[in-house]
Design an enzyme around this catalytic site. Structure first.
Site, short mmCIF file in Angstrom:
data_model
loop_
_atom_site.label_atom_id
_atom_site.label_comp_id
_atom_site.label_asym_id
_atom_site.label_seq_id
_atom_site.Cartn_x
_atom_site.Cartn_y
_atom_site.Cartn_z
N SER A 86 0.81 -1.22 0.00
CA SER A 86 0.00 0.00 0.00
C SER A 86 0.84 1.27 0.00
O SER A 86 1.66 1.47 0.89
CB SER A 86 -0.89 0.06 1.24
OG SER A 86 -1.62 -1.12 1.39
N HIS A 117 -8.41 0.15 -9.99
CA HIS A 117 -7.12 -0.43 -9.59
C HIS A 117 -6.76 -1.54 -10.57
O HIS A 117 -6.70 -2.70 -10.21
CB HIS A 117 -7.18 -1.01 -8.18
CG HIS A 117 -7.26 0.04 -7.12
ND1 HIS A 117 -8.43 0.65 -6.78
CD2 HIS A 117 -6.31 0.60 -6.36
CE1 HIS A 117 -8.19 1.54 -5.85
NE2 HIS A 117 -6.91 1.54 -5.56
N HIS A 121 -4.69 -9.49 -2.68
CA HIS A 121 -4.76 -9.91 -1.28
C HIS A 121 -5.81 -11.01 -1.12
O HIS A 121 -6.82 -11.00 -1.82
CB HIS A 121 -5.18 -8.73 -0.39
CG HIS A 121 -4.25 -7.57 -0.44
ND1 HIS A 121 -4.40 -6.55 -1.35
CD2 HIS A 121 -3.15 -7.27 0.31
CE1 HIS A 121 -3.43 -5.66 -1.17
NE2 HIS A 121 -2.65 -6.08 -0.18
N TYR A 128 -7.78 -11.27 1.32
CA TYR A 128 -9.04 -10.71 1.85
C TYR A 128 -9.95 -10.17 0.76
O TYR A 128 -11.14 -9.95 0.99
CB TYR A 128 -8.78 -9.64 2.94
CG TYR A 128 -8.06 -8.39 2.46
CD1 TYR A 128 -8.70 -7.45 1.68
CD2 TYR A 128 -6.74 -8.16 2.83
CE1 TYR A 128 -8.04 -6.31 1.24
CE2 TYR A 128 -6.07 -7.04 2.40
CZ TYR A 128 -6.72 -6.12 1.61
OH TYR A 128 -6.07 -5.00 1.19
N GLU A 129 -9.39 -9.97 -0.45
CA GLU A 129 -10.24 -9.52 -1.56
C GLU A 129 -11.04 -10.68 -2.14
O GLU A 129 -11.89 -10.48 -3.00
CB GLU A 129 -9.37 -8.90 -2.66
CG GLU A 129 -8.69 -7.61 -2.25
CD GLU A 129 -7.68 -7.14 -3.31
OE1 GLU A 129 -8.10 -6.43 -4.23
OE2 GLU A 129 -6.51 -7.51 -3.20
N ALA A 174 2.63 -2.57 4.24
CA ALA A 174 2.32 -1.65 5.33
C ALA A 174 1.81 -2.53 6.46
O ALA A 174 0.97 -3.41 6.23
CB ALA A 174 1.24 -0.68 4.88
N MET A 181 -1.59 -8.06 6.35
CA MET A 181 -2.55 -8.94 5.65
C MET A 181 -2.03 -9.38 4.28
O MET A 181 -2.83 -9.65 3.37
CB MET A 181 -3.87 -8.20 5.47
CG MET A 181 -4.47 -7.65 6.74
SD MET A 181 -5.87 -6.60 6.39
CE MET A 181 -6.15 -5.84 8.01
N SER A 182 -0.73 -9.45 4.12
CA SER A 182 -0.20 -9.81 2.79
C SER A 182 1.10 -10.60 2.94
O SER A 182 1.39 -11.14 4.01
CB SER A 182 0.06 -8.54 1.99
OG SER A 182 1.09 -7.78 2.58
N ASN A 218 0.91 2.03 11.34
CA ASN A 218 0.15 2.44 12.52
C ASN A 218 0.56 1.51 13.67
O ASN A 218 1.23 0.52 13.44
CB ASN A 218 -1.37 2.37 12.27
CG ASN A 218 -1.81 1.01 11.74
OD1 ASN A 218 -1.11 0.02 11.93
ND2 ASN A 218 -2.94 0.96 11.09
N HIS A 222 -7.58 3.00 7.77
CA HIS A 222 -6.80 2.86 6.54
C HIS A 222 -6.22 4.22 6.13
O HIS A 222 -5.15 4.29 5.53
CB HIS A 222 -7.65 2.27 5.42
CG HIS A 222 -6.87 1.92 4.19
ND1 HIS A 222 -5.81 1.03 4.21
CD2 HIS A 222 -6.95 2.35 2.91
CE1 HIS A 222 -5.29 0.94 2.99
NE2 HIS A 222 -5.96 1.74 2.18
N1 ADE Z 1 -1.83 -2.97 7.86
C1 ADE Z 1 -1.53 -1.79 8.40
N2 ADE Z 1 -1.76 -1.78 9.69
C2 ADE Z 1 -2.23 -3.01 9.99
C3 ADE Z 1 -2.64 -3.60 11.17
N3 ADE Z 1 -2.64 -2.94 12.31
N4 ADE Z 1 -3.06 -4.87 11.12
C4 ADE Z 1 -3.05 -5.53 9.97
N5 ADE Z 1 -2.69 -5.01 8.82
C5 ADE Z 1 -2.27 -3.76 8.83
#
Ligand code: ADE
Length: 275
Positions: free
Chosen positions: A33, A64, A86, A88-89, A116, A214-215, A238, A250
């Protein structure tokens, strides 16, 4: 899918890309991302829309489209996924990792993956870069399930050095030269798309994870199966749930990756040069 049709699909996709570009890439890049900016560094780029490559997965998200960019950086031939898939998609892990198979067929020997991620290690700060030392596959999926094609890799591939020690050291050396602080830690790969609960984050910390996302995991498993050397980075976008007294969004992820871009770009350039 039978193994023969799968390998035929890999060959067809690679043949198409070879014909379009006439370039044999040695380095593959899959960027998370907000970090796709690396595409702008590619000299003499040839961009191919995923939708025109035989058997390539196509993004379902409007706007995209996704493209493969082939060219050179610092005199090295590269192939880069601009837009990744991903789980999750709704894509299967074998679909998410198909481009890695194609990269291998094209000649890629080194894969740089970035994502990310949420920081779990409480000494981390938003905006930190982390070189991935290892991962926890908590997706309850594995792209190698099913009949094994021995031409693609071993039935039971070794994962004891999923993220190359040599390349991690190279990353640290390059970061030091640039005066950049670089963390190193374990990446926990989950399915998403909901962020984790504070209880799940406490569990992941106990398990030894420093960051969560998540990747990355399916692509790295396939890369190792294919004998590709892997270097992985997480941008701490984050702090994970329960660490700070604020909800996750996000928007914050995108904001952080935007800020980190310049130092991240410099690091990736430095590493490609040193490879
Ligand atoms: N991508 C960015 N921050 C994340 C988080 N806290 N958990 C999972 N995927 C993320």
């Amino acid at each position: 899918m039978s193994t023969s049709s799968y390998s035929a699909q890999i060959l067809e996709a690679a043949a198409f890309i070879r014909k379009e570009t006439g370039i044999q890439p040695e380095i593959g890049l899959i960027l998370g991302s907000g970090l796709g900016i690396v595409a702008d560094l590619i000299e003499n780029p040839v961009a191919i829309e995923y939708s025109s490559i035989p058997h390539f997965p196509v993004s379902t998200v409007e706007g995209h489209a996704g493209e493969l960019v082939v060219g050179s950086i610092q005199g090295k031939n590269v192939v880069m996924m601009k837009g990744r898939f991903h789980t999750y998609e709704g894509y299967g892990v074998e679909t998410v990792s198909f481009p890695v198979r194609v990269m291998k067929e094209l000649g890629v020997r080194t894969l740089i993956v970035t994502n990310a991620a949420g920081g779990i290690d409480t000494s981390y700060e938003v905006g930190d870069l982390m070189v991935i030392s290892d991962h926890l596959n908590l997706t309850y999926r594995n792209p190698l399930i099913g009949p094994n094609d021995n031409n693609l890799g071993a039935r039971f591939p070794d994962m004891s050095e999923a993220y190359s020690r040599r390349l991690r050291q190279l990353a640290h050396d390059t970061a030091a030269e640039q005066g950049l602080s670089l963390r190193e830690g374990v990446y926990a790969g989950l399915l998403g798309p909901s962020y984790e609960t504070p209880a799940e984050i406490r569990m992941l910390r106990v398990l030894g994870a420093a960051a969560v996302g998540m990747s990355t995991v399916p692509e790295v498993i396939v890369a190792r199966h294919a004998g590709i050397e892997v270097l992985g980075f997480s941008c701490i976008a984050n702090m994970a749930a329960g660490i700070l007294d604020q909800p996750l969004s996000h928007a914050e992820v995108m904001e952080t990756t935007e800020k980190v871009k310049p130092k991240f770009l410099k690091l990736v350039l430095g590493i490609i040069k040193a490879l």
